[in-house]
Design a protein around this motif. Structure first.
Motif, short mmCIF file in Angstrom:
data_model
loop_
_atom_site.label_atom_id
_atom_site.label_comp_id
_atom_site.label_asym_id
_atom_site.label_seq_id
_atom_site.Cartn_x
_atom_site.Cartn_y
_atom_site.Cartn_z
N GLY A 164 17.56 18.36 -8.25
CA GLY A 164 16.86 18.48 -6.98
C GLY A 164 16.05 17.23 -6.68
N GLY A 165 15.99 16.84 -5.40
CA GLY A 165 15.19 15.70 -5.00
C GLY A 165 15.85 14.35 -5.23
N MET A 166 17.18 14.29 -5.28
CA MET A 166 17.84 13.01 -5.50
C MET A 166 17.54 12.03 -4.37
SD MET A 166 19.72 11.50 -7.77
CE MET A 166 20.58 9.92 -7.86
N GLU A 167 17.19 12.54 -3.20
CA GLU A 167 16.88 11.63 -2.09
C GLU A 167 15.66 10.77 -2.39
OE1 GLU A 167 15.15 15.71 -0.76
OE2 GLU A 167 16.75 14.93 -2.05
N TYR A 168 14.75 11.29 -3.22
CA TYR A 168 13.56 10.51 -3.58
C TYR A 168 13.90 9.43 -4.60
CZ TYR A 168 11.50 14.54 -1.29
OH TYR A 168 11.21 15.53 -0.38
N VAL A 169 14.96 9.66 -5.38
CA VAL A 169 15.45 8.62 -6.28
C VAL A 169 16.14 7.53 -5.47
CG1 VAL A 169 16.98 8.12 -8.22
CG2 VAL A 169 15.73 10.29 -8.15
N ASP A 170 16.95 7.93 -4.49
CA ASP A 170 17.64 6.95 -3.65
C ASP A 170 16.65 6.06 -2.90
OD1 ASP A 170 20.19 7.86 -4.34
OD2 ASP A 170 20.22 9.34 -2.72
N ALA A 171 15.45 6.57 -2.62
CA ALA A 171 14.45 5.82 -1.85
C ALA A 171 13.66 4.84 -2.71
CB ALA A 171 13.50 6.80 -1.16
N ILE A 172 13.86 4.82 -4.03
CA ILE A 172 13.14 3.90 -4.90
C ILE A 172 13.50 2.46 -4.54
CG2 ILE A 172 12.89 3.11 -7.29
CD1 ILE A 172 13.40 6.02 -8.15
N ALA A 173 12.48 1.61 -4.41
CA ALA A 173 12.69 0.21 -4.04
C ALA A 173 13.54 -0.50 -5.08
CB ALA A 173 11.35 -0.49 -3.87
N LYS A 174 14.48 -1.34 -4.60
CA LYS A 174 15.39 -2.05 -5.48
C LYS A 174 14.80 -3.40 -5.89
CE LYS A 174 18.33 1.28 -4.55
NZ LYS A 174 17.58 2.04 -3.53
N GLY A 175 15.21 -3.85 -7.08
CA GLY A 175 14.78 -5.16 -7.57
C GLY A 175 14.58 -5.15 -9.07
N GLU A 176 14.46 -6.37 -9.64
CA GLU A 176 14.26 -6.53 -11.08
C GLU A 176 13.15 -7.54 -11.38
OE1 GLU A 176 18.00 -6.62 -13.50
OE2 GLU A 176 18.92 -6.98 -11.56
N PRO A 177 11.89 -7.23 -11.13
CA PRO A 177 11.38 -5.94 -10.63
C PRO A 177 11.35 -5.93 -9.11
CG PRO A 177 9.55 -7.37 -11.19
CD PRO A 177 10.80 -8.14 -11.53
N PRO A 178 11.18 -4.75 -8.49
CA PRO A 178 11.04 -4.68 -7.04
C PRO A 178 9.73 -5.33 -6.59
CG PRO A 178 11.60 -2.53 -7.99
CD PRO A 178 11.21 -3.43 -9.12
N ALA A 179 9.72 -5.84 -5.36
CA ALA A 179 8.51 -6.44 -4.82
C ALA A 179 7.40 -5.41 -4.68
CB ALA A 179 8.82 -7.09 -3.47
#
Length: 223
Positions: A164-179
């Protein structure tokens, strides 16, 4: 040996060779895959309240990796994961967290874990432990798959899956590390009945994430 004795022996030898040739081939027993799902037990559901706006529910699988599940549950109950960022997030691959230093080099004060590699596939939503080059170097870091990466199977310890709540995972900012990295505001075990922080909506209870095919990428590790 007389000519008569030779003719007597030849049929015997031929019959023996035929008998050997007809013996059934011994095949190895097929590898049994773990069940795709098991009954939901609140004692084995990890709730992650994320800064992206909601609660992610992860079904833990002690039948797959009992030691890893106990480690994550113990750290969650200690409040270890609260405030930790997602420090390595690769679009179309995975989101990694669990390092209190936010660098990918840290872990908990507990000893590293012995690998519990299993046949559970790294599908979208699968949760698995990060590690360094040693198979027995997992500690506190874990990652959530954004898309399938079957090349990780049996090389990293899968111990759960988002339910449940995979949409909140998809919304995590991308980057290595994210800004502007997303963070875990609160991690808890569902049986303990902790409510989400006031800034978040009530817990979502969506269906398991869909299975989507994608090409392989590099495996997530601590370094």
């Amino acid at each position: 040996m007389s000519l008569k004795a030779l003719f007597v022996c030849l049929p015997v030898l031929f019959a023996a060779s035929v008998a050997v040739a007809q013996e059934p081939e011994v095949k190895p027993a097929p590898v049994q895959s773990p069940p795709a799902s098991v009954p939901i037990d609140p004692e084995n559901v990890l709730d992650l309240d994320l800064s992206t706006g909601g609660r992610v529910r992860i079904q833990l699988r002690p039948d797959l990796a009992p030691t890893h599940v106990e480690r994550v549950k113990a750290l969650a109950r200690q409040g270890f994961y609260n405030g930790i960022i997602f420090h390595r997030v690769i679009d179309g691959f995975m989101a990694q967290t669990g390092d209190p230093t936010g660098t990918g080099q840290g872990g908990s004060q507990l000893p590293d874990l012995k690998a519990e590699f299993n046949a559970y596939p790294h599908l979208r939503g699968t949760v698995s432990m990060a590690r360094a080059s040693s198979p027995d170097s997992a500690n506190s870091q874990f990652f959530i798959m954004l898309l399938p990466r079957f090349s990780l199977d049996r090389k990293y310890t899968a111990f759960g899956r988002v339910i449940g709540g995979m949409e909140y995972v998809d919304a995590i900012a991308k980057g290595e590390p994210p800004a502007n990295p997303a963070k875990i505001l609160q991690a808890s075990i569902e049986a303990d009945g902790k409510t989400p922080p006031a800034a978040l909506p009530p817990a979502e209870t969506g269906q398991p994430a869909a299975k989507i095919t994608a090409d392989d990428l590099n495996a997530p590790i601590k370094q």
